[in-house]
Design a protein around this motif. Structure first.
Motif, mmCIF file in Angstrom:
data_model
loop_
_atom_site.group_PDB
_atom_site.id
_atom_site.type_symbol
_atom_site.label_atom_id
_atom_site.label_comp_id
_atom_site.label_asym_id
_atom_site.label_seq_id
_atom_site.Cartn_x
_atom_site.Cartn_y
_atom_site.Cartn_z
ATOM 1 N N ALA A 2 0.829 -1.207 0.000
ATOM 2 C CA ALA A 2 0.000 0.000 0.000
ATOM 3 C C ALA A 2 0.862 1.255 0.000
ATOM 4 C CB ALA A 2 -0.935 -0.011 1.210
ATOM 5 N N ALA A 3 1.929 1.268 0.781
ATOM 6 C CA ALA A 3 2.815 2.435 0.815
ATOM 7 C C ALA A 3 3.470 2.652 -0.546
ATOM 8 C CB ALA A 3 3.868 2.267 1.905
ATOM 9 N N ILE A 4 3.901 1.578 -1.180
ATOM 10 C CA ILE A 4 4.515 1.694 -2.502
ATOM 11 C C ILE A 4 3.517 2.242 -3.513
ATOM 12 C CG2 ILE A 4 5.437 0.350 -4.436
ATOM 13 C CD1 ILE A 4 6.720 -1.481 -2.274
ATOM 14 N N LEU A 5 2.292 1.717 -3.494
ATOM 15 C CA LEU A 5 1.275 2.174 -4.438
ATOM 16 C C LEU A 5 0.903 3.640 -4.213
ATOM 17 C CD1 LEU A 5 -1.032 -0.966 -4.630
ATOM 18 C CD2 LEU A 5 0.594 -0.134 -6.345
ATOM 19 N N VAL A 6 0.822 4.049 -2.949
ATOM 20 C CA VAL A 6 0.495 5.443 -2.649
ATOM 21 C C VAL A 6 1.624 6.359 -3.120
ATOM 22 C CG1 VAL A 6 0.206 7.078 -0.753
ATOM 23 C CG2 VAL A 6 -1.114 4.972 -0.784
ATOM 24 N N VAL A 7 2.863 5.981 -2.880
ATOM 25 C CA VAL A 7 3.991 6.801 -3.341
ATOM 26 C C VAL A 7 3.989 6.879 -4.856
ATOM 27 C CG1 VAL A 7 6.520 6.853 -3.521
ATOM 28 C CG2 VAL A 7 5.451 6.406 -1.326
ATOM 29 N N TYR A 8 3.736 5.769 -5.516
ATOM 30 C CA TYR A 8 3.697 5.765 -6.973
ATOM 31 C C TYR A 8 2.560 6.651 -7.487
ATOM 32 C CZ TYR A 8 3.577 4.024 -11.748
ATOM 33 O OH TYR A 8 3.592 3.942 -13.114
ATOM 34 N N GLY A 9 1.381 6.528 -6.870
ATOM 35 C CA GLY A 9 0.244 7.342 -7.298
ATOM 36 C C GLY A 9 0.464 8.831 -7.101
ATOM 37 N N VAL A 10 0.972 9.202 -5.946
ATOM 38 C CA VAL A 10 1.249 10.614 -5.670
ATOM 39 C C VAL A 10 2.335 11.124 -6.611
ATOM 40 C CG1 VAL A 10 2.101 12.251 -3.937
ATOM 41 C CG2 VAL A 10 0.447 10.495 -3.295
ATOM 42 N N GLY A 11 3.317 10.281 -6.897
ATOM 43 C CA GLY A 11 4.370 10.666 -7.835
ATOM 44 C C GLY A 11 3.844 10.901 -9.230
ATOM 45 N N LEU A 12 2.840 10.124 -9.649
ATOM 46 C CA LEU A 12 2.223 10.343 -10.964
ATOM 47 C C LEU A 12 1.440 11.633 -11.009
ATOM 48 C CD1 LEU A 12 0.940 6.791 -11.963
ATOM 49 C CD2 LEU A 12 2.863 8.056 -12.944
ATOM 50 N N LEU A 13 0.810 11.995 -9.898
ATOM 51 C CA LEU A 13 0.023 13.228 -9.845
ATOM 52 C C LEU A 13 0.903 14.476 -9.857
ATOM 53 C CD1 LEU A 13 -2.720 12.238 -7.270
ATOM 54 C CD2 LEU A 13 -2.961 12.440 -9.752
ATOM 55 N N LEU A 14 2.095 14.345 -9.345
ATOM 56 C CA LEU A 14 3.004 15.504 -9.298
ATOM 57 C C LEU A 14 3.744 15.531 -10.568
ATOM 58 C CD1 LEU A 14 4.285 15.294 -5.640
ATOM 59 C CD2 LEU A 14 2.535 16.768 -6.546
#
Length: 99
Positions: free
Chosen positions: A87-99
């Motif tokens: 979950a932490a990896i997916l959240v970091v990846y998702g937030v990174g895509l948004l930025l």
């Protein structure tokens, strides 16, 4: 020869911290304060070693903080280690895509 000396130095560096407490504290420690302190030392050292690596591992402090908050939240909710990590990896990846 340098390799042999290096191995000896590394052996002493790991041996001394293991044998020093045995030689200094020959009786059982009875103080509740000291026992409590010694109980939490490994966790504090692990956090001190891990936390800076977490913050600077993604290249963006914001994504790292969001991932860390997600991991802490899921760990607090007593999720398994695999769930917390994924979950932490997916959240970091998702937030990174948004930025």
């Amino acid at each position: 020869m340098k390799a042999f000396i290096s191995v000896l130095v590394m052996a002493m560096v790991t041996y001394i911290p293991r044998i020093l407490p045995i030689s200094v504290f020959q009786r059982e420690i009875k103080s509740r304060y000291i026992k409590s302190f010694l109980f939490y030392v490994p966790y504090a050292v692990l956090a001190a070693l891990t936390f800076p690596a977490i913050i600077w591992s993604t290249g963006s402090e914001l994504t790292a903080i969001v991932g860390t908050v997600m991991a802490i939240l899921l760990a607090y909710l007593e999720q398994s280690l695999v769930v917390v990590a994924i979950a932490a990896i997916l959240v970091v990846y998702g937030v990174g895509l948004l930025l």
